[in-house]
Design a protein around this motif. Structure first.
Motif, PDB file in Angstrom:
ATOM      1  N   SER A   1      60.781  37.583  21.292  1.00 22.45           N
ATOM      2  CA  SER A   1      60.693  38.962  21.762  1.00 22.45           C
ATOM      3  C   SER A   1      59.966  39.796  20.724  1.00 22.45           C
ATOM      4  O   SER A   1      59.826  39.383  19.565  1.00 22.45           O
ATOM      5  CB  SER A   1      62.084  39.543  22.035  1.00 22.45           C
ATOM      6  OG  SER A   1      62.862  39.562  20.855  1.00 22.45           O
ATOM      7  N   GLY A   2      59.466  40.942  21.151  1.00 17.52           N
ATOM      8  CA  GLY A   2      58.798  41.839  20.226  1.00 17.52           C
ATOM      9  C   GLY A   2      57.382  41.426  19.871  1.00 17.52           C
ATOM     10  O   GLY A   2      56.832  41.871  18.872  1.00 17.52           O
ATOM     11  N   THR A   3      56.780  40.569  20.707  1.00 22.09           N
ATOM     12  CA  THR A   3      55.442  40.089  20.423  1.00 22.09           C
ATOM     13  C   THR A   3      54.722  39.784  21.721  1.00 22.09           C
ATOM     14  O   THR A   3      55.363  39.610  22.759  1.00 22.09           O
ATOM     15  CB  THR A   3      55.489  38.820  19.565  1.00 22.09           C
ATOM     16  OG1 THR A   3      54.146  38.391  19.292  1.00 22.09           O
ATOM     17  CG2 THR A   3      56.217  37.690  20.263  1.00 22.09           C
ATOM     18  N   ILE A   4      53.394  39.776  21.642  1.00 22.99           N
ATOM     19  CA  ILE A   4      52.607  39.336  22.791  1.00 22.99           C
ATOM     20  C   ILE A   4      52.612  37.820  22.745  1.00 22.99           C
ATOM     21  O   ILE A   4      51.704  37.175  22.218  1.00 22.99           O
ATOM     22  CB  ILE A   4      51.187  39.899  22.744  1.00 22.99           C
ATOM     23  CG1 ILE A   4      51.241  41.428  22.615  1.00 22.99           C
ATOM     24  CG2 ILE A   4      50.421  39.494  23.993  1.00 22.99           C
ATOM     25  CD1 ILE A   4      49.894  42.072  22.396  1.00 22.99           C
ATOM     26  N   PHE A   5      53.672  37.238  23.290  1.00 17.58           N
ATOM     27  CA  PHE A   5      53.950  35.818  23.108  1.00 17.58           C
ATOM     28  C   PHE A   5      52.777  34.948  23.495  1.00 17.58           C
ATOM     29  O   PHE A   5      52.455  33.995  22.790  1.00 17.58           O
ATOM     30  CB  PHE A   5      55.187  35.444  23.929  1.00 17.58           C
ATOM     31  CG  PHE A   5      55.547  33.997  23.875  1.00 17.58           C
ATOM     32  CD1 PHE A   5      55.177  33.125  24.893  1.00 17.58           C
ATOM     33  CD2 PHE A   5      56.248  33.485  22.792  1.00 17.58           C
ATOM     34  CE1 PHE A   5      55.499  31.785  24.843  1.00 17.58           C
ATOM     35  CE2 PHE A   5      56.581  32.140  22.730  1.00 17.58           C
ATOM     36  CZ  PHE A   5      56.209  31.298  23.757  1.00 17.58           C
TER      37      PHE A   5
ATOM     38  N   ASN B   1      54.925  30.908  29.047  1.00 19.32           N
ATOM     39  CA  ASN B   1      54.586  32.282  28.681  1.00 19.32           C
ATOM     40  C   ASN B   1      55.321  33.307  29.551  1.00 19.32           C
ATOM     41  O   ASN B   1      55.569  34.426  29.107  1.00 19.32           O
ATOM     42  CB  ASN B   1      53.079  32.491  28.763  1.00 19.32           C
ATOM     43  CG  ASN B   1      52.345  31.739  27.671  1.00 19.32           C
ATOM     44  OD1 ASN B   1      52.902  31.420  26.622  1.00 19.32           O
ATOM     45  ND2 ASN B   1      51.075  31.440  27.928  1.00 19.32           N
ATOM     46  N   ALA B   2      55.666  32.936  30.769  1.00 17.12           N
ATOM     47  CA  ALA B   2      56.401  33.858  31.636  1.00 17.12           C
ATOM     48  C   ALA B   2      57.812  34.127  31.112  1.00 17.12           C
ATOM     49  O   ALA B   2      58.387  35.185  31.358  1.00 17.12           O
ATOM     50  CB  ALA B   2      56.468  33.295  33.050  1.00 17.12           C
ATOM     51  N   LYS B   3      58.338  33.151  30.367  1.00 20.94           N
ATOM     52  CA  LYS B   3      59.683  33.288  29.813  1.00 20.94           C
ATOM     53  C   LYS B   3      59.673  33.569  28.315  1.00 20.94           C
ATOM     54  O   LYS B   3      60.734  33.625  27.686  1.00 20.94           O
ATOM     55  CB  LYS B   3      60.490  32.010  30.074  1.00 20.94           C
ATOM     56  CG  LYS B   3      60.750  31.740  31.549  1.00 20.94           C
ATOM     57  CD  LYS B   3      61.587  30.490  31.738  1.00 20.94           C
ATOM     58  CE  LYS B   3      61.885  30.248  33.214  1.00 20.94           C
ATOM     59  NZ  LYS B   3      62.708  29.020  33.417  1.00 20.94           N
ATOM     60  N   ASN B   4      58.475  33.707  27.736  1.00 18.22           N
ATOM     61  CA  ASN B   4      58.364  33.938  26.288  1.00 18.22           C
ATOM     62  C   ASN B   4      59.150  32.898  25.500  1.00 18.22           C
ATOM     63  O   ASN B   4      59.847  33.224  24.521  1.00 18.22           O
ATOM     64  CB  ASN B   4      58.856  35.336  25.906  1.00 18.22           C
ATOM     65  CG  ASN B   4      57.853  36.416  26.254  1.00 18.22           C
ATOM     66  OD1 ASN B   4      56.819  36.136  26.870  1.00 18.22           O
ATOM     67  ND2 ASN B   4      58.141  37.636  25.889  1.00 18.22           N
TER      68      ASN B   4
END
Length: 115
Positions: free
Chosen positions: A25-29, A73-76
């Protein structure tokens, strides 16, 4: 602030399998290179597997053919599927990424493989 939370570790017999997960979280994964490291008692932390933003993967020699890194990527989330586990795979496994020249680590998850 980037946060990484690992899960999925545990105790398994040699030859068994585990799947580790790392939720970010907190990032453009989707843009991040994601990495799995491990650290065994008395040893240096080592990189185990990496996966790029376009899903290019690399593995350390000792896990090739046994471990698979993947990402959703959809779920990070990044995963590490570990098969044919060996006692020498016993370690704390960490998820990591770099953003804006700063490396972030998860809290780690213990993997113990009994012989």
């Amino acid at each position: 602030q980037v946060q990484l939370v690992e899960s999925g570790g545990g105790l398994v017999q040699a030859g068994g399998s585990l799947r580790l997960s790392c939720a970010a979280s907190g990032t453009i994964f989707s843009a991040n290179l994601m990495e799995w490291y491990r650290q065994a008692p008395g040893k240096q932390r080592e990189v185990v597997a990496t996966i790029s933003s376009v899903a290019y993967t690399t593995y350390t020699d000792s896990v090739k053919g046994r471990f698979t890194i993947s990402r959703d990527n959809a779920k990070n989330t990044v995963y590490l599927q570990m098969n044919s586990l060996k006692p020498e795979d016993t370690a704390v496994y960490y998820c990591s990424t770099v953003q804006r020249m700063r490396r972030y680590w998860g809290q780690g998850t213990q993997v113990t493989v009994s012989s």
